[in-house]
Design a protein around this motif. Structure first.
Motif, PDB file in Angstrom:
ATOM      1  N   MET A  97       0.829  -1.210   0.000  1.00  0.00           N
ATOM      2  CA  MET A  97       0.000   0.000   0.000  1.00  0.00           C
ATOM      3  C   MET A  97       0.859   1.254   0.000  1.00  0.00           C
ATOM      4  N   THR A  98       1.927   1.243   0.795  1.00  0.00           N
ATOM      5  CA  THR A  98       2.856   2.380   0.803  1.00  0.00           C
ATOM      6  C   THR A  98       3.452   2.588  -0.572  1.00  0.00           C
ATOM      7  N   MET A  99       3.885   1.503  -1.194  1.00  0.00           N
ATOM      8  CA  MET A  99       4.548   1.554  -2.493  1.00  0.00           C
ATOM      9  C   MET A  99       3.643   2.215  -3.539  1.00  0.00           C
ATOM     10  N   ILE A 100       2.394   1.779  -3.605  1.00  0.00           N
ATOM     11  CA  ILE A 100       1.484   2.303  -4.621  1.00  0.00           C
ATOM     12  C   ILE A 100       1.066   3.732  -4.303  1.00  0.00           C
ATOM     13  N   MET A 101       0.765   4.009  -3.041  1.00  0.00           N
ATOM     14  CA  MET A 101       0.318   5.360  -2.674  1.00  0.00           C
ATOM     15  C   MET A 101       1.453   6.375  -2.736  1.00  0.00           C
ATOM     16  N   SER A 102       2.688   5.899  -2.801  1.00  0.00           N
ATOM     17  CA  SER A 102       3.832   6.804  -2.940  1.00  0.00           C
ATOM     18  C   SER A 102       3.974   7.350  -4.353  1.00  0.00           C
ATOM     19  N   VAL A 103       3.392   6.660  -5.325  1.00  0.00           N
ATOM     20  CA  VAL A 103       3.563   7.091  -6.718  1.00  0.00           C
ATOM     21  C   VAL A 103       2.260   7.472  -7.405  1.00  0.00           C
ATOM     22  N   CYS A 104       1.115   7.130  -6.801  1.00  0.00           N
ATOM     23  CA  CYS A 104      -0.164   7.379  -7.461  1.00  0.00           C
ATOM     24  C   CYS A 104      -1.059   8.320  -6.657  1.00  0.00           C
ATOM     25  N   SER A 122      -6.647  -2.921  -2.902  1.00  0.00           N
ATOM     26  CA  SER A 122      -7.010  -2.017  -1.799  1.00  0.00           C
ATOM     27  C   SER A 122      -6.240  -0.712  -1.912  1.00  0.00           C
ATOM     28  N   ALA A 123      -4.947  -0.798  -2.228  1.00  0.00           N
ATOM     29  CA  ALA A 123      -4.125   0.406  -2.382  1.00  0.00           C
ATOM     30  C   ALA A 123      -4.616   1.257  -3.547  1.00  0.00           C
ATOM     31  N   LEU A 408     -13.550  -4.272 -16.354  1.00  0.00           N
ATOM     32  CA  LEU A 408     -13.631  -3.170 -15.397  1.00  0.00           C
ATOM     33  C   LEU A 408     -14.562  -2.109 -15.961  1.00  0.00           C
ATOM     34  N   ALA A 409     -15.716  -1.936 -15.301  1.00  0.00           N
ATOM     35  CA  ALA A 409     -16.728  -1.000 -15.801  1.00  0.00           C
ATOM     36  C   ALA A 409     -16.492   0.415 -15.293  1.00  0.00           C
ATOM     37  N   ILE A 410     -16.152   0.546 -13.992  1.00  0.00           N
ATOM     38  CA  ILE A 410     -15.815   1.842 -13.409  1.00  0.00           C
ATOM     39  C   ILE A 410     -14.615   1.657 -12.498  1.00  0.00           C
ATOM     40  N   SER A 411     -13.990   2.742 -12.088  1.00  0.00           N
ATOM     41  CA  SER A 411     -12.781   2.624 -11.277  1.00  0.00           C
ATOM     42  C   SER A 411     -13.094   1.929  -9.950  1.00  0.00           C
ATOM     43  N   PRO A 412     -12.151   1.181  -9.410  1.00  0.00           N
ATOM     44  CA  PRO A 412     -12.377   0.509  -8.123  1.00  0.00           C
ATOM     45  C   PRO A 412     -12.786   1.472  -7.015  1.00  0.00           C
ATOM     46  N   SER A 448     -13.339  -7.914  -8.322  1.00  0.00           N
ATOM     47  CA  SER A 448     -12.925  -6.732  -7.573  1.00  0.00           C
ATOM     48  C   SER A 448     -13.925  -5.611  -7.794  1.00  0.00           C
ATOM     49  N   PRO A 449     -13.999  -4.658  -6.859  1.00  0.00           N
ATOM     50  CA  PRO A 449     -14.935  -3.542  -7.027  1.00  0.00           C
ATOM     51  C   PRO A 449     -14.781  -2.861  -8.386  1.00  0.00           C
ATOM     52  N   GLY A 450     -15.914  -2.642  -9.043  1.00  0.00           N
ATOM     53  CA  GLY A 450     -15.917  -1.972 -10.339  1.00  0.00           C
ATOM     54  C   GLY A 450     -16.013  -2.898 -11.523  1.00  0.00           C
TER      55      GLY A 450
END
Length: 492
Positions: A97-104, A122-123, A408-412, A448-450
């Motif tokens: 989660m840290t890794m993804i939220m650090s760049v996005c 989740s991230a 994927l219909a809409i963003s998660p 997954s959601p979406g």
């Protein structure tokens, strides 16, 4: 500072502090075990309880390390070939989660394989990123997903040059890796950082007999699960970073946001000790472990009705290399499911496997194994195969089902925060799901959601449930109902 991998500054510092027997007027309230249930205290032991401490001044602070936590993280960075290493007491999920939220940021694109762990999705929800899914190579013989091809990553980058990151699983749960070095080269040519889910690959950096590690490949960040295969305690992991395309300072801030302020020094100390053991003894010990695994695979493949897959699957850039310490055993020619085999092995031999699914079981060989344990596994699997051998030749090689990846219909994030309603499981096809459905382990979402729910996905979920596999995720744990995006009626 001289980097001596024999040192364990964090673990040693904790022991030295505990030896002074200070009188605590701070949390944790058990006060070195004196304030807890005596039977638990006796079982855990005084040594462990003496270092169950908090971030008081003499013990450094994981959120702002400057003492022996800082030194321990520097030693870990040196051992893993990183510029900076963060210790995680939130498991590899927290590091991911840290890794993804650090760049996005919200709306940023991230290129990811569809067969990612729930923590990655989740991230993506937390960050508001938009996943650009790349289809993994599907092994329909065994019912599993492998890695992604270099060509698919190249096409994804060409179609989405504004992507903020490429995420790769290396190795997969089943021990296969893609051509990570080439993927890094392709992404870096477009100035896009590469993030690696290295949950099942901590040992790869410490043996030339194993696939290349994330840091060796030149990847920018890797969430590496030390507790899974590296000898630290459960829930302890590291986030390895190479500076340049990613900011260490920003990553530090995100890690602090996602990390508890009540950090476990027992977990931190186990990371320090595990790093030392891997750095000093890893190459020698892994040579022994790999020899055990090769021997086990050979013996398993000599048992009628079993197939332990390996290098014969290295047929594309998606299955570029293989970690032999993962014994992925197909039971497809037996009259027993993987889940039934897991229960049988537990009841008859006291053996616990890493994973079972409809068709297979997974056993992992680590630094903690020896020949006697391999002998027991071979004895058990020989009896299992003899007990459940197919007698009807027409039924051998069962049809392995792998559902198509949903659209994927809409963003998660939009799905997760949308207005929702519950509909009957059997009536949900065609709706957009607002929750996860997965089998854990491995924790890879079926939906997954979406994503648009298909009848094929629903049938696959039912098949897993009927086989007794642990289907998780939905709020309704009976799976009678699924949470979906609420459909808006037109105003009359």
């Amino acid at each position: 500072m001289e980097l001596d991998q024999q040192k364990t500054p964090l673990f040693t510092g904790l022991k030295q502090y505990a030896s002074k027997n200070p009188t605590p007027f701070h949390i944790p309230g058990h006060k070195k075990g004196q304030g807890m249930d005596p039977s638990y205290r006796e079982f855990i032991g005084d040594n462990a309880l003496s270092i169950d401490l908090i971030n008081i001044a003499p013990l450094d602070d994981l959120h702002h390390p400057h003492g022996f936590i800082h030194e321990a993280q520097q030693l870990a960075a040196h051992a893993f070939g990183a510029d900076y290493t963060f210790f995680s007491v939130q498991g590899t999920s927290g590091a991911i989660m840290t890794m993804i939220m650090s760049v996005c940021k919200p709306g940023d694109k991230i290129i990811v394989p569809r067969n990612v762990h729930k923590s990655i999705m989740s991230a993506i929800i937390f960050s508001g990123a938009l996943p650009i899914f790349v289809h993994p190579v599907i092994d329909r013989t065994h019912g599993i997903a492998h890695g992604v091809t270099t060509e698919s990553i190249q096409r994804a980058i060409e179609a989405h040059p504004d992507a903020k990151a490429v995420l790769v699983i290396n190795p997969t749960y089943y021990g296969f890796t893609c051509d990570l070095k080439e993927i890094v080269a392709i992404a870096h040519a477009a100035a896009i950082p590469v993030l690696v889910d290295e949950a099942h690959g901590v040992h790869t950096h410490f043996s030339k007999q194993l696939p290349i590690s994330a840091m060796e490949s030149g990847a920018d960040m890797a969430a590496t699960s030390v507790h899974k295969l590296g000898g630290s305690l459960t829930q302890s992991s590291v986030l390895n970073v190479k500076s340049g395309l990613v900011s260490v300072d920003h990553t530090t801030a995100i890690m602090s946001m996602l990390t508890t302020t009540s950090t476990s020094y027992i977990l931190l100390a186990s990371l320090d000790a595990a790093r030392k053991h891997l750095a000093i003894e890893g190459e020698k010990e892994l040579k022994r472990v790999i020899a055990l695994a090769h021997s086990a695979r050979k013996q398993l493949n000599e048992i009628n009705g079993l197939h332990c897959i390996g290098e014969e699957c290295l047929t594309s850039s998606a299955t570029f290399a293989h970690d032999p310490t993962k014994l992925f055993i197909s039971l497809n020619e037996l009259s027993i499911s993987g889940y039934e085999a897991e229960v049988w092995l537990r009841d008859r031999y006291g053996i616990e496997v890493e994973l079972s699914d409809l068709y297979n079981i997974l056993c992992i060989i680590t630094l903690g194994d020896d020949q006697s344990k391999i002998d027991l596994l071979i004895k058990a699997m020989t009896e299992l195969a003899a007990s459940f051998r197919q007698t009807d030749k027409q039924s051998i090689s069962l049809s392995v089902k792998v559902p198509d990846i949903p659209t994927l219909a809409i963003s998660p994030r939009d799905a997760f925060y949308s207005q929702t309603e519950f509909v009957s499981f059997d009536q949900s096809a065609g709706r957009i799901i607002a929750e996860f459905i997965m089998v854990y382990p491995p924790g890879i979402p079926i939906l997954s959601p979406g994503e648009l729910i298909t009848q094929e996905n629903l049938e696959y979920v039912k098949e897993n449930m009927e086989a007794g596999l642990p289907v998780q995720g939905p709020e309704d744990q009976t799976l009678a109902f699924l949470k979906v995006i609420k459909e808006q009626s037109a105003i009359q």
